[in-house]
Design a protein around this motif. Sequence first.
Motif, short mmCIF file in Angstrom:
data_model
loop_
_atom_site.label_atom_id
_atom_site.label_comp_id
_atom_site.label_asym_id
_atom_site.label_seq_id
_atom_site.Cartn_x
_atom_site.Cartn_y
_atom_site.Cartn_z
N LYS A 96 0.79 -1.23 0.00
CA LYS A 96 0.00 0.00 0.00
C LYS A 96 0.83 1.28 0.00
CE LYS A 96 -4.04 -2.05 2.27
NZ LYS A 96 -4.93 -1.99 3.46
N LYS A 97 1.90 1.34 0.78
CA LYS A 97 2.68 2.58 0.90
C LYS A 97 3.66 2.77 -0.25
CE LYS A 97 2.29 3.38 5.85
NZ LYS A 97 2.99 3.76 7.08
N ILE A 98 3.86 1.74 -1.07
CA ILE A 98 4.78 1.85 -2.19
C ILE A 98 4.03 2.05 -3.51
CG2 ILE A 98 6.50 0.60 -3.58
CD1 ILE A 98 7.56 -0.63 -1.05
N ILE A 110 13.83 3.01 2.83
CA ILE A 110 13.25 2.24 3.93
C ILE A 110 14.31 2.12 5.03
CG2 ILE A 110 12.21 0.03 4.58
CD1 ILE A 110 11.57 -0.32 1.54
N TYR A 111 13.98 2.57 6.22
CA TYR A 111 14.99 2.65 7.29
C TYR A 111 14.43 2.23 8.64
CZ TYR A 111 12.50 6.94 8.51
OH TYR A 111 11.52 7.84 8.87
N VAL A 112 15.32 1.74 9.48
CA VAL A 112 14.93 1.36 10.84
C VAL A 112 14.70 2.63 11.66
CG1 VAL A 112 17.35 1.17 11.59
CG2 VAL A 112 15.56 -0.01 12.87
N SER A 113 13.63 2.65 12.42
CA SER A 113 13.31 3.84 13.22
C SER A 113 13.08 3.50 14.70
CB SER A 113 12.06 4.53 12.66
OG SER A 113 10.93 3.68 12.75
N TYR A 140 12.49 11.67 -3.29
CA TYR A 140 12.71 10.72 -2.21
C TYR A 140 11.46 10.57 -1.35
CZ TYR A 140 17.72 10.95 -3.24
OH TYR A 140 18.93 10.87 -3.86
N VAL A 141 11.20 9.33 -0.97
CA VAL A 141 10.12 9.03 -0.03
C VAL A 141 10.72 8.20 1.10
CG1 VAL A 141 7.90 7.89 0.32
CG2 VAL A 141 8.39 9.02 -1.87
N PHE A 142 10.62 8.69 2.32
CA PHE A 142 11.19 8.00 3.48
C PHE A 142 10.08 7.27 4.23
CE2 PHE A 142 14.16 11.37 2.48
CZ PHE A 142 15.40 10.78 2.69
N ILE A 143 10.27 5.96 4.38
CA ILE A 143 9.26 5.14 5.07
C ILE A 143 9.95 4.27 6.12
CG2 ILE A 143 7.42 3.44 4.82
CD1 ILE A 143 7.20 4.19 1.89
N PRO A 144 9.57 4.40 7.39
CA PRO A 144 10.14 3.52 8.42
C PRO A 144 9.74 2.07 8.13
CG PRO A 144 9.04 5.42 9.40
CD PRO A 144 8.67 5.41 7.96
N LEU A 145 10.68 1.16 8.24
CA LEU A 145 10.37 -0.23 7.91
C LEU A 145 9.32 -0.81 8.85
CD1 LEU A 145 11.90 -2.41 10.05
CD2 LEU A 145 13.90 -1.52 8.91
N GLU A 146 9.24 -0.27 10.07
CA GLU A 146 8.26 -0.80 11.03
C GLU A 146 6.83 -0.52 10.60
OE1 GLU A 146 12.10 0.05 13.17
OE2 GLU A 146 10.79 1.19 11.83
N THR A 147 6.63 0.48 9.75
CA THR A 147 5.27 0.81 9.30
C THR A 147 5.00 0.31 7.88
OG1 THR A 147 5.90 2.96 8.33
CG2 THR A 147 5.36 2.92 10.68
N TRP A 149 6.43 -3.00 6.39
CA TRP A 149 6.29 -4.46 6.30
C TRP A 149 5.48 -4.98 7.48
CZ3 TRP A 149 8.14 -4.81 1.67
CH2 TRP A 149 9.34 -4.19 1.28
N ASP A 150 4.60 -5.90 7.20
CA ASP A 150 3.82 -6.52 8.28
C ASP A 150 3.76 -8.05 8.15
OD1 ASP A 150 2.24 -6.73 6.07
OD2 ASP A 150 0.52 -5.64 6.88
N LEU A 151 4.55 -8.58 7.22
CA LEU A 151 4.56 -10.02 7.01
C LEU A 151 5.55 -10.72 7.92
CD1 LEU A 151 4.34 -10.35 3.12
CD2 LEU A 151 2.64 -11.12 4.79
N LYS A 152 5.16 -11.89 8.39
CA LYS A 152 6.03 -12.76 9.15
C LYS A 152 5.99 -14.15 8.52
CE LYS A 152 5.41 -10.25 13.49
NZ LYS A 152 4.99 -10.34 14.92
N GLU A 153 6.97 -14.94 8.86
CA GLU A 153 7.08 -16.27 8.26
C GLU A 153 5.80 -17.09 8.44
OE1 GLU A 153 8.61 -19.15 6.03
OE2 GLU A 153 9.91 -17.46 6.55
#
Length: 207
Positions: A96-98, A110-113, A140-147, A149-153
Amino acid sequence: MNNRITTNIAFIILICLLLVGAIKAQKTPVNIFNDLTNIPVTAGEQKEAPGVVLKDFDEIQEPQSINKSIDRATAMKYIQIRSLNGTEMLALTKVKKINPHLNKDKKIVIYVSRGSEKEVQAFMKEFAKSRAQYSSNPNYVFIPLETLWDLKEDNIRNTHDRVVYNLQQDCGLFCILDLRGEKLIKLKGSQVSKKSAEIVGVILNSL
């Protein structure tokens, strides 16, 4: 009368002999100035080098300043760049955000925050400078990775989820998605630090 004169002369000669003997027996006087120059140099003391004059200091050059900034060639050694394939580009349309930025020549940063680790904290503090510098740049679009990705194995449901999850893993704590060039740019290694944030700043400036 003659005996008295003879006695006096003998007495005077005796005194003269005693004086001569005393002078010969006397030691050579100490030369204070010579002794001072011969005092050995003790620890912590240093004799002045002979021949040094004030004009010699006029020829001493100032030390050259050392440039501690990272240049692009050095920064490129610490990053990896790979192409995004068609499947990955298609999968990004489902994020959605991309999705809104796919056809607009954007670079998604995409960066750790979040994180309590010392190195992560140092990265975030240093990277904040780059975000502030490029925050008004429309490319440039800055998006914290915590917001983002929401997928887990354990919640992967289909092939699309798997592709997105793999991209998430590949990105790690920091990456750049060059949507126009269809490239993924990431740091080598899985950790971040203050130095890697400086490298990121150089990379952003070169894109």
